[in-house]
Design an enzyme around this catalytic site. Structure first.
Site, PDB file in Angstrom:
ATOM      1  N   CYS A 114       0.845  -1.189   0.000  1.00 24.70           N
ATOM      2  CA  CYS A 114       0.000   0.000   0.000  1.00 24.70           C
ATOM      3  C   CYS A 114       0.882   1.242   0.000  1.00 24.70           C
ATOM      4  O   CYS A 114       1.886   1.306   0.714  1.00 24.70           O
ATOM      5  CB  CYS A 114      -0.904   0.001   1.234  1.00 24.70           C
ATOM      6  N   HIS A 157      -9.280  -3.595  -2.514  1.00 26.53           N
ATOM      7  CA  HIS A 157      -8.258  -2.887  -1.720  1.00 26.53           C
ATOM      8  C   HIS A 157      -8.631  -1.406  -1.627  1.00 26.53           C
ATOM      9  O   HIS A 157      -8.518  -0.793  -0.552  1.00 26.53           O
ATOM     10  CB  HIS A 157      -6.888  -3.068  -2.389  1.00 26.53           C
ATOM     11  N   GLU A 158      -9.080  -0.836  -2.750  1.00 24.18           N
ATOM     12  CA  GLU A 158      -9.437   0.595  -2.759  1.00 24.18           C
ATOM     13  C   GLU A 158     -10.701   0.866  -1.962  1.00 24.18           C
ATOM     14  O   GLU A 158     -10.772   1.830  -1.206  1.00 24.18           O
ATOM     15  CB  GLU A 158      -9.610   1.093  -4.206  1.00 24.18           C
ATOM     16  N   HIS A 161     -10.073   1.224   1.604  1.00 29.57           N
ATOM     17  CA  HIS A 161      -9.587   2.555   2.018  1.00 29.57           C
ATOM     18  C   HIS A 161     -10.746   3.502   2.301  1.00 29.57           C
ATOM     19  O   HIS A 161     -10.668   4.340   3.209  1.00 29.57           O
ATOM     20  CB  HIS A 161      -8.704   3.184   0.931  1.00 29.57           C
TER      21      HIS A 161
HETATM   22  O1  LIG Z   1      -4.608   2.017  -2.262  1.00 27.60           O
HETATM   23  C1  LIG Z   1      -3.766   1.870  -3.349  1.00 27.60           C
HETATM   24  N1  LIG Z   1      -2.489   1.437  -3.006  1.00 27.60           N
HETATM   25  O2  LIG Z   1      -2.059   1.644  -1.789  1.00 27.60           O
HETATM   26  C2  LIG Z   1      -1.607   0.989  -4.046  1.00 27.60           C
HETATM   27  C3  LIG Z   1      -1.468  -0.518  -4.112  1.00 27.60           C
HETATM   28  C4  LIG Z   1      -2.758  -1.190  -4.437  1.00 27.60           C
HETATM   29  C5  LIG Z   1      -2.741  -2.697  -4.432  1.00 27.60           C
HETATM   30  C6  LIG Z   1      -1.576  -3.438  -4.325  1.00 27.60           C
HETATM   31  C7  LIG Z   1      -1.631  -4.836  -4.342  1.00 27.60           C
HETATM   32  C8  LIG Z   1      -2.863  -5.471  -4.460  1.00 27.60           C
HETATM   33  C9  LIG Z   1      -4.013  -4.711  -4.549  1.00 27.60           C
HETATM   34  C10 LIG Z   1      -3.940  -3.338  -4.531  1.00 27.60           C
HETATM   35 NI    NI Z   2      -3.600   1.146  -0.552  1.00 25.12          NI
END
Ligand SMILES: OCN(O)CCCc1ccccc1
Ligand code: NI
Length: 187
Positions: A114, A157-158, A161
């Site tokens: 992240c 993942h987003e 957040h």
């Molecule tokens: O929130 C976005 N972020 O921190 C960047 C990395 C996003 C991400 C990385 C690995 C698997 C899924 C999502």
């Molecule tokens: Ni992230």
């Protein structure tokens, strides 16, 4: 332009808050923010610009990561096929919502990272393998799409957040690489 200096890291309260829905028609500010978040992702995936601007590569960015408590996220998932220039999924999502998902679960074989976490946290982040996502785009159009594998993982993942959740919240503390039967490991 958004650079790493604009991205808040662990410990900043906005990262642990539930973000507010945006209202339509979108304000110029919310439209501009979406554009700038996508521009950051494009720059971060361009070797020359990433080097010049000292950017960490990112496939997604959520507004709380730039200290804005709004339900906005940009997603830019490049194609896994090196010969293709077309991204697998690219859009700015306003008020995204998962409408339904598979029973099957999935995780990235290499775990997750992240931009707001300046350290490696090892372990499987088990998520839904397939999702049906509803969101509004920058033009205010309602979209309803189905995603699977890597794009589905990134979007989850987003969306985490937007709810104050970080990827390592999902990692099994006792056994970070524990996997139940049938979980798809995405390599
Ligand atoms: O929130 C976005 N972020 O921190 C960047 C990395 C996003 C991400 C990385 C690995 C698997 C899924 C999502
Ligand atoms: Ni992230």
């Amino acid at each position: 332009m958004i650079t790493m200096d604009d991205i808040i890291r662990e410990g900043r309260p906005t990262l642990r808050k539930v973000a507010e829905e945006v209202t339509f028609p979108l304000s110029d500010e919310d439209k501009k923010l979406g554009k700038e978040m996508m521009e950051f992702l494009e720059n971060s995936q361009d070797p020359q610009k990433a080097e010049e601007l000292q950017l960490r590569g990112g496939v997604g960015l959520a507004a709380p990561q730039v200290d804005v408590g709004k339900r906005i996220t940009a997603v830019l998932v490049p194609s896994m096929d090196p010969d293709s220039d077309e991204p697998e999924f690219k859009d700015v999502l306003y008020n995204p919502k998962i409408l339904s998902h598979s029973v099957q679960q999935a995780c990235m074989g290499e775990g997750e990272g992240c931009l707001s976490v300046d350290r490696d946290v090892a372990g499987y982040v088990v998520r839904q393998a397939r999702i049906t996502l509803r969101y509004y785009n920058a033009e205010g159009e309602k979209k309803k799409i189905r995603l699977k594998n890597y794009p589905a993982v990134v979007v989850q993942h987003e969306l985490d957040h937007l709810n104050g959740v970080l990827f390592y919240d999902h990692i099994n503390e006792d056994n970070p690489f524990a996997l139940n039967e049938g979980v798809l490991v995405i390599e």
